[in-house]
Design a protein around this motif. Structure first.
Motif, short mmCIF file in Angstrom:
data_model
loop_
_atom_site.label_atom_id
_atom_site.label_comp_id
_atom_site.label_asym_id
_atom_site.label_seq_id
_atom_site.Cartn_x
_atom_site.Cartn_y
_atom_site.Cartn_z
N ASP A 49 -19.10 -16.89 -13.91
CA ASP A 49 -19.75 -16.40 -12.69
C ASP A 49 -20.92 -15.46 -12.97
O ASP A 49 -21.96 -15.57 -12.30
N PRO A 50 -20.84 -14.54 -13.93
CA PRO A 50 -22.01 -13.69 -14.21
C PRO A 50 -23.24 -14.49 -14.62
O PRO A 50 -24.37 -14.10 -14.29
N VAL A 51 -23.05 -15.60 -15.34
CA VAL A 51 -24.19 -16.43 -15.74
C VAL A 51 -24.83 -17.07 -14.51
O VAL A 51 -26.06 -17.12 -14.38
N VAL A 52 -24.00 -17.56 -13.60
CA VAL A 52 -24.52 -18.16 -12.37
C VAL A 52 -25.27 -17.12 -11.55
O VAL A 52 -26.34 -17.41 -10.98
N VAL A 53 -24.73 -15.91 -11.48
CA VAL A 53 -25.40 -14.85 -10.72
C VAL A 53 -26.77 -14.55 -11.31
O VAL A 53 -27.76 -14.35 -10.58
N VAL A 172 -14.27 -30.27 -12.54
CA VAL A 172 -14.46 -30.34 -11.09
C VAL A 172 -13.97 -29.05 -10.43
O VAL A 172 -14.65 -28.47 -9.56
N VAL A 173 -12.79 -28.59 -10.84
CA VAL A 173 -12.25 -27.33 -10.29
C VAL A 173 -13.19 -26.17 -10.61
O VAL A 173 -13.48 -25.33 -9.74
N THR A 174 -13.67 -26.13 -11.85
CA THR A 174 -14.58 -25.07 -12.25
C THR A 174 -15.85 -25.08 -11.40
O THR A 174 -16.33 -24.03 -10.95
N PHE A 175 -16.40 -26.28 -11.16
CA PHE A 175 -17.63 -26.38 -10.38
C PHE A 175 -17.44 -25.84 -8.96
O PHE A 175 -18.24 -25.02 -8.48
N LEU A 178 -16.82 -22.05 -8.90
CA LEU A 178 -18.05 -21.32 -9.18
C LEU A 178 -18.99 -21.36 -7.97
O LEU A 178 -19.58 -20.34 -7.60
N ARG A 179 -19.13 -22.53 -7.38
CA ARG A 179 -20.05 -22.66 -6.26
C ARG A 179 -19.63 -21.81 -5.07
O ARG A 179 -20.45 -21.20 -4.37
N ASP A 180 -18.32 -21.75 -4.82
CA ASP A 180 -17.80 -21.05 -3.64
C ASP A 180 -17.19 -19.69 -3.98
O ASP A 180 -16.42 -19.14 -3.19
#
Length: 365
Positions: A49-53, A172-175, A178-180
């Motif tokens: 999540d920090p990478v996505v942020v 799929v679960v990770t995606f 992460l998205r939500d």
């Protein structure tokens, strides 16, 4: 009536939350066999999540950033597993097969030193033939047990489903997590009881600091130590040094166990390989001594730190308890649960020390 209602409300609330906790544990126990991909996906989402942020701050949408991070993580995982796991398993099997020979050679190299000590203590002298027979039997039992476990797992439909779901369902679960992720946190925050929301948010923040500080920091510590031990033992010429170093580094998340196991394996192998060149044994010992000092004085203080509040004994207990109750899923969630429990216990202790039960009645004298 107002007093009775005030007394009844806290008791009802405690019963409600205890019931929720009991129901959650029961559900975890009942669904243990199918939870692995979801738990792994949640752990990966928490790490990533920090990478996505950061990508969002660079101007990408949440969905695009999540897609890029998930695909990159999947490619790295598949590439690493394909490149490292097969040769690593082959090296490990060879190491177990040669363990009896190494044990005899190691004892033979130190026999002149320990024989006088055994005589003074009243023990009989070592028999190399008996030792080799015992070591050969032990190695055979290890290989046999490992083979039987793999065979039984392969025959279990749940194990096959877990393996397939781990490979295909986890990304799929990770995606989606992460998205939500932000939406999930907002939904949980909106569901908090209003009169305790601030306290729960504070405890959640402390728990997040503890979990993130330990998991992310300890993952870096294990990665650095695995690289250091594997490269260092390979450079000094130790046979099977790469696989021994990787094992020692990757299990360093268990306090003291990684260094102890790695030191015993590497020094035992060095005693079988190097003597009468004792300098080689000293080099192997120096690699582990350097890794131990680096971990204790630099890596753990800088990357993990004391702020997480997780005592090594509490970590070992949590890992053993989680594994005993819920298997591999329990091992994955053991440290986060231990961190949260530690935060809650410290909060309750602060409340207790501020209460009249601890302070008592103050009387003038």
């Amino acid at each position: 009536m107002a007093i009775a209602g005030a007394v009844t409300a806290p008791a009802t609330r405690w019963r409600f939350w205890l019931g929720v906790a009991a129901g959650f544990l029961l559900l975890l126990w009942l669904l243990n066999d199918i939870l692995l991909p979801f738990v792994v996906g949640a752990v990966l989402a928490y790490f990533l999540d920090p990478v996505v942020v950061r990508l969002q701050r660079a101007g990408l949408s949440r969905t695009l950033a999540t897609t890029m991070v998930t695909v990159a993580a999947a490619l790295i995982s598949v590439g690493t597993a394909t490149a490292i796991v097969p040769p690593l398993l082959g090296e490990l099997q060879t190491l177990i097969t040669k363990a009896p020979q190494f044990a005899v050679q190691a004892v033979k190299s130190i026999q002149p030193v320990i024989e006088p000590l055994l005589g003074k203590l009243g023990f009989s002298s070592l028999s190399l033939e008996d030792l080799q027979a015992e070591a050969t039997q032990w190695a055979g039992e290890v290989v046999g047990v490992a083979g039987s476990i793999v065979g039984r797992l392969a025959q279990r439909s749940v194990a096959v489903i877990n393996l397939l779901s781990l490979l295909f369902l986890t990304p799929v679960v990770t995606f989606y997590l992460l998205r939500d992720w932000e939406k999930l946190l907002a939904a949980i925050d909106n569901a908090l009881p209003l009169d305790h929301a601030d306290t729960i948010r504070k405890l959640a923040h402390e728990s997040d600091v503890a979990v993130a500080g330990y998991l992310r920091g300890q993952a870096l510590v294990c990665l650095v130590l695995a690289t250091l031990y594997a490269v260092g033992l390979s450079l000094v010429g130790l046979e099977f040094g790469f696989v021994i170093g990787l094992i020692a580094g990757l299990i360093s998340f268990i306090p003291f166990v990684g260094t102890l196991v790695g030191a015993i394996l590497s020094i035992g192998t060095a005693l079988a390989q190097f003597p009468p060149d004792w300098l080689g044994v000293a080099k192997v010992a120096a690699v582990f001594l350097g890794g131990y000092l680096l971990e204790g004085n630099v890596l753990s203080p800088k990357l993990v730190g004391d702020r997480v509040g997780l005592h090594p004994v509490w970590i070992m207990f949590a890992l053993l308890a989680g594994g005993s109750l819920f298997g591999f899923v329990g091992v994955l969630i053991a440290v986060p649960v231990a961190a949260v429990v530690g935060v809650v216990v410290r909060h309750l202790m602060r409340r207790y020390r501020a209460s009249s039960f601890y302070r008592g009645s103050v009387t003038g004298g």
